[in-house]
Scaffold this active site. Structure first.
Site, PDB file in Angstrom:
ATOM      1  N   SER A   9      -9.228  -9.007   3.637  1.00 27.63           N
ATOM      2  CA  SER A   9      -9.073  -9.670   2.337  1.00 27.63           C
ATOM      3  C   SER A   9      -8.269 -10.948   2.538  1.00 27.63           C
ATOM      4  O   SER A   9      -7.067 -10.917   2.797  1.00 27.63           O
ATOM      5  CB  SER A   9      -8.329  -8.717   1.397  1.00 27.63           C
ATOM      6  OG  SER A   9      -7.990  -9.376   0.212  1.00 27.63           O
ATOM      7  N   HIS A  34     -13.540 -10.992   3.120  1.00 20.78           N
ATOM      8  CA  HIS A  34     -13.555 -10.619   1.698  1.00 20.78           C
ATOM      9  C   HIS A  34     -12.764 -11.664   0.918  1.00 20.78           C
ATOM     10  O   HIS A  34     -11.594 -11.907   1.206  1.00 20.78           O
ATOM     11  CB  HIS A  34     -12.926  -9.229   1.542  1.00 20.78           C
ATOM     12  CG  HIS A  34     -12.863  -8.736   0.133  1.00 20.78           C
ATOM     13  ND1 HIS A  34     -13.968  -8.292  -0.550  1.00 20.78           N
ATOM     14  CD2 HIS A  34     -11.823  -8.622  -0.736  1.00 20.78           C
ATOM     15  CE1 HIS A  34     -13.611  -7.909  -1.770  1.00 20.78           C
ATOM     16  NE2 HIS A  34     -12.318  -8.103  -1.911  1.00 20.78           N
ATOM     17  N   ASP A  36     -11.281 -12.853  -2.555  1.00 15.42           N
ATOM     18  CA  ASP A  36     -10.878 -12.468  -3.907  1.00 15.42           C
ATOM     19  C   ASP A  36     -10.655 -13.709  -4.761  1.00 15.42           C
ATOM     20  O   ASP A  36      -9.748 -14.488  -4.486  1.00 15.42           O
ATOM     21  CB  ASP A  36      -9.568 -11.669  -3.844  1.00 15.42           C
ATOM     22  CG  ASP A  36      -9.796 -10.268  -3.318  1.00 15.42           C
ATOM     23  OD1 ASP A  36     -10.695  -9.591  -3.837  1.00 15.42           O
ATOM     24  OD2 ASP A  36      -9.072  -9.864  -2.398  1.00 15.42           O
ATOM     25  N   MET A  38      -9.576 -14.938  -8.406  1.00 15.65           N
ATOM     26  CA  MET A  38      -8.906 -14.450  -9.626  1.00 15.65           C
ATOM     27  C   MET A  38      -8.607 -15.620 -10.546  1.00 15.65           C
ATOM     28  O   MET A  38      -8.197 -16.686 -10.082  1.00 15.65           O
ATOM     29  CB  MET A  38      -7.590 -13.761  -9.257  1.00 15.65           C
ATOM     30  CG  MET A  38      -7.764 -12.554  -8.363  1.00 15.65           C
ATOM     31  SD  MET A  38      -6.190 -11.716  -8.101  1.00 15.65           S
ATOM     32  CE  MET A  38      -6.633 -10.611  -6.767  1.00 15.65           C
ATOM     33  N   HIS A  67     -15.673 -11.737  -4.428  1.00 14.72           N
ATOM     34  CA  HIS A  67     -15.296 -10.709  -5.395  1.00 14.72           C
ATOM     35  C   HIS A  67     -14.705 -11.451  -6.590  1.00 14.72           C
ATOM     36  O   HIS A  67     -13.554 -11.875  -6.558  1.00 14.72           O
ATOM     37  CB  HIS A  67     -14.285  -9.755  -4.732  1.00 14.72           C
ATOM     38  CG  HIS A  67     -13.759  -8.702  -5.654  1.00 14.72           C
ATOM     39  ND1 HIS A  67     -12.717  -7.876  -5.327  1.00 14.72           N
ATOM     40  CD2 HIS A  67     -14.144  -8.332  -6.913  1.00 14.72           C
ATOM     41  CE1 HIS A  67     -12.479  -7.052  -6.332  1.00 14.72           C
ATOM     42  NE2 HIS A  67     -13.320  -7.316  -7.310  1.00 14.72           N
ATOM     43  N   MET A  69     -13.078 -11.797  -9.811  1.00  9.89           N
ATOM     44  CA  MET A  69     -12.256 -11.145 -10.843  1.00  9.89           C
ATOM     45  C   MET A  69     -11.962 -12.184 -11.914  1.00  9.89           C
ATOM     46  O   MET A  69     -10.835 -12.650 -12.084  1.00  9.89           O
ATOM     47  CB  MET A  69     -10.969 -10.599 -10.203  1.00  9.89           C
ATOM     48  CG  MET A  69     -11.232  -9.325  -9.432  1.00  9.89           C
ATOM     49  SD  MET A  69      -9.929  -8.997  -8.233  1.00  9.89           S
ATOM     50  CE  MET A  69     -10.492 -10.020  -6.907  1.00  9.89           C
ATOM     51  N   MET A 138     -13.064  -0.020  -6.949  1.00  7.09           N
ATOM     52  CA  MET A 138     -11.649  -0.417  -6.902  1.00  7.09           C
ATOM     53  C   MET A 138     -10.789   0.850  -6.897  1.00  7.09           C
ATOM     54  O   MET A 138     -10.901   1.687  -7.795  1.00  7.09           O
ATOM     55  CB  MET A 138     -11.265  -1.271  -8.118  1.00  7.09           C
ATOM     56  CG  MET A 138     -11.937  -2.635  -8.215  1.00  7.09           C
ATOM     57  SD  MET A 138     -11.747  -3.689  -6.767  1.00  7.09           S
ATOM     58  CE  MET A 138      -9.957  -3.789  -6.616  1.00  7.09           C
ATOM     59  N   GLY A 143      -5.949  -7.262  -8.787  1.00  7.86           N
ATOM     60  CA  GLY A 143      -4.986  -8.315  -9.107  1.00  7.86           C
ATOM     61  C   GLY A 143      -3.946  -8.546  -8.024  1.00  7.86           C
ATOM     62  O   GLY A 143      -3.572  -9.674  -7.759  1.00  7.86           O
ATOM     63  N   PHE A 144      -3.497  -7.461  -7.410  1.00  5.66           N
ATOM     64  CA  PHE A 144      -2.394  -7.610  -6.458  1.00  5.66           C
ATOM     65  C   PHE A 144      -2.621  -6.769  -5.204  1.00  5.66           C
ATOM     66  O   PHE A 144      -3.132  -5.644  -5.298  1.00  5.66           O
ATOM     67  CB  PHE A 144      -1.072  -7.191  -7.106  1.00  5.66           C
ATOM     68  CG  PHE A 144      -0.716  -8.025  -8.295  1.00  5.66           C
ATOM     69  CD1 PHE A 144      -0.038  -9.229  -8.141  1.00  5.66           C
ATOM     70  CD2 PHE A 144      -1.103  -7.635  -9.571  1.00  5.66           C
ATOM     71  CE1 PHE A 144       0.265 -10.014  -9.237  1.00  5.66           C
ATOM     72  CE2 PHE A 144      -0.811  -8.424 -10.683  1.00  5.66           C
ATOM     73  CZ  PHE A 144      -0.115  -9.622 -10.515  1.00  5.66           C
ATOM     74  N   GLY A 146      -0.943  -4.627  -2.013  1.00  3.22           N
ATOM     75  CA  GLY A 146       0.235  -3.780  -1.846  1.00  3.22           C
ATOM     76  C   GLY A 146       0.467  -2.744  -2.923  1.00  3.22           C
ATOM     77  O   GLY A 146       1.586  -2.263  -3.092  1.00  3.22           O
ATOM     78  N   ASP A 176     -11.936  -0.961  -2.137  1.00  2.00           N
ATOM     79  CA  ASP A 176     -10.986  -2.079  -2.176  1.00  2.00           C
ATOM     80  C   ASP A 176      -9.694  -1.615  -2.851  1.00  2.00           C
ATOM     81  O   ASP A 176      -9.701  -1.248  -4.028  1.00  2.00           O
ATOM     82  CB  ASP A 176     -11.628  -3.237  -2.959  1.00  2.00           C
ATOM     83  CG  ASP A 176     -10.817  -4.515  -2.916  1.00  2.00           C
ATOM     84  OD1 ASP A 176      -9.749  -4.550  -2.275  1.00  2.00           O
ATOM     85  OD2 ASP A 176     -11.261  -5.504  -3.545  1.00  2.00           O
ATOM     86  N   GLY A 177      -8.606  -1.663  -2.102  1.00  2.00           N
ATOM     87  CA  GLY A 177      -7.297  -1.344  -2.658  1.00  2.00           C
ATOM     88  C   GLY A 177      -6.586  -0.244  -1.907  1.00  2.00           C
ATOM     89  O   GLY A 177      -6.990   0.911  -1.963  1.00  2.00           O
ATOM     90  N   GLY A 198      -6.508  -5.039   3.574  1.00  2.00           N
ATOM     91  CA  GLY A 198      -5.425  -5.887   3.074  1.00  2.00           C
ATOM     92  C   GLY A 198      -4.146  -5.584   3.793  1.00  2.00           C
ATOM     93  O   GLY A 198      -4.127  -5.382   5.022  1.00  2.00           O
ATOM     94  N   SER A 200      -2.511  -2.901   3.708  1.00  2.00           N
ATOM     95  CA  SER A 200      -2.429  -1.508   4.169  1.00  2.00           C
ATOM     96  C   SER A 200      -3.032  -1.307   5.553  1.00  2.00           C
ATOM     97  O   SER A 200      -2.709  -0.328   6.221  1.00  2.00           O
ATOM     98  CB  SER A 200      -3.167  -0.573   3.209  1.00  2.00           C
ATOM     99  OG  SER A 200      -2.830  -0.877   1.891  1.00  2.00           O
TER     100      SER A 200
HETATM  101  C1  DX5 Z   1      -8.063  -7.337  -4.589  1.00  2.00           C
HETATM  102  C2  DX5 Z   1      -7.726  -7.283  -3.117  1.00  2.00           C
HETATM  103  C3  DX5 Z   1      -6.602  -6.330  -2.909  1.00  2.00           C
HETATM  104  C4  DX5 Z   1      -5.934  -6.282  -1.573  1.00  2.00           C
HETATM  105  C5  DX5 Z   1      -6.190  -5.033  -0.851  1.00  2.00           C
HETATM  106  O1  DX5 Z   1      -9.354  -7.153  -4.885  1.00  2.00           O
HETATM  107  O2  DX5 Z   1      -8.844  -7.123  -2.282  1.00  2.00           O
HETATM  108  O3  DX5 Z   1      -6.987  -5.094  -3.340  1.00  2.00           O
HETATM  109  O4  DX5 Z   1      -6.100  -7.399  -0.834  1.00  2.00           O
HETATM  110  O5  DX5 Z   1      -5.245  -4.792   0.092  1.00  2.00           O
HETATM  111  P1  DX5 Z   1      -3.994  -3.776   0.029  1.00  2.00           P
HETATM  112  O6  DX5 Z   1      -4.075  -2.992  -1.238  1.00  2.00           O
HETATM  113  O7  DX5 Z   1      -4.130  -2.973   1.265  1.00  2.00           O
HETATM  114  O8  DX5 Z   1      -2.797  -4.677   0.063  1.00  2.00           O
HETATM  115 ZN    ZN Z   2     -11.245  -7.595  -3.603  1.00  2.00          ZN
END
Ligand code: DX5
Ligand code: ZN
Length: 219
Positions: A9, A34, A36, A38, A67, A69, A138, A143-144, A146, A176-177, A198, A200
């Site tokens: 991401s 990927h 994002d 927003m 993606h 949003m 999702m 949106g965020f 972490g 995703d997430g 991301g 994680s």
């Molecule tokens: C939003 C993003 C997040 C993020 C995923 O659509 O794609 O969900 O970067 O990464 P994590 O949740 O692992 O930080």
């Molecule tokens: Zn995403």
């Protein structure tokens, strides 16, 4: 089992050294970037915009998704199609006539997908399923980075896999997430194709991207 796609991401990448980040991810052997997008309206945050999108695409040979949003994606899908998206995901909740938008995306020569929020049931989008090339489930509220994985999404993930099988749909399924290595291991075995990486799984770790990707491939 078919090969899984690892999709970093890019909102989590370090934009002060974007070219290096992309080079390292490419060399590590990721499959797709990927992206994002927003708008600070559909989700309470801003992330990548069109200029970022174009810059990332110029710096890589890897495919990019989009993606979106954003509210009323129908107004903006053309921009991301022209910017080179391989697949464009819209949130059906953000669009009055999502099927029209999906058809429009395909008319522009891209694959068309939907991303479904935690509180959107699969029943609410079932009419769209025969028309899509991909779905992102999702597992956090968009949106965020972490955030914590919403455990009750497990049922929806299994439900979408079962529906695809029963109906012989050909769309890919992505998560995703808060997708950690443990979750990749768990969900690749039930047929999930695409994993968004991301904070994680890949960004902000001690190990190099190459080491991480090798470990994820060998799970
Ligand atoms: C939003 C993003 C997040 C993020 C995923 O659509 O794609 O969900 O970067 O990464 P994590 O949740 O692992 O930080
Ligand atoms: Zn995403």
């Amino acid at each position: 089992m078919s090969k899984i796609n690892l999709c970093p991401s890019m909102m989590c990448a370090d934009f002060t050294k974007l070219d290096l980040e992309i080079q390292d991810l490419e060399q590590a052997g990721v499959d797709l970037l990927h992206m994002d997008i927003m708008d600070g309206n559909f989700v309470p945050n801003f992330a990548l915009g069109l200029e970022d999108y174009i810059s990332v695409n110029r710096l890589t040979h890897l495919p990019l998704d989009a993606h979106l949003m954003i509210e009323n994606p129908i107004r903006h899908v053309k921009l991301f199609a022209e910017a080179g998206a391989q697949i464009i995901y819209i949130h059906p909740e953000a669009d009055r006539f999502p099927l029209t938008t999906l058809e429009k995306i395909k008319d522009y020569g891209c694959k068309a997908g939907i991303a479904i929020n935690p509180e959107t049931s699969i029943e609410m989008v079932s009419e769209l399923l025969p028309h899509i090339d991909g779905v992102i489930i999702m597992t956090v509220n968009p949106g965020f980075a972490g955030q914590r994985f919403i455990e009750s999404m497990d049922k929806k993930i299994k439900q979408v896999c079962a529906l695809r099988k029963e109906n012989e749909f050909t769309f890919e399924i992505g998560l995703d997430g808060n997708i950690s290595p443990q979750r990749i291991k768990k969900y690749k075995n039930i047929g999930i194709n695409n994993f968004v990486l991301g904070t994680s799984a890949i960004f902000g770790k001690e190990q190099s991207y190459a080491e991480i990707v090798t470990e994820l491939r060998n799970l």
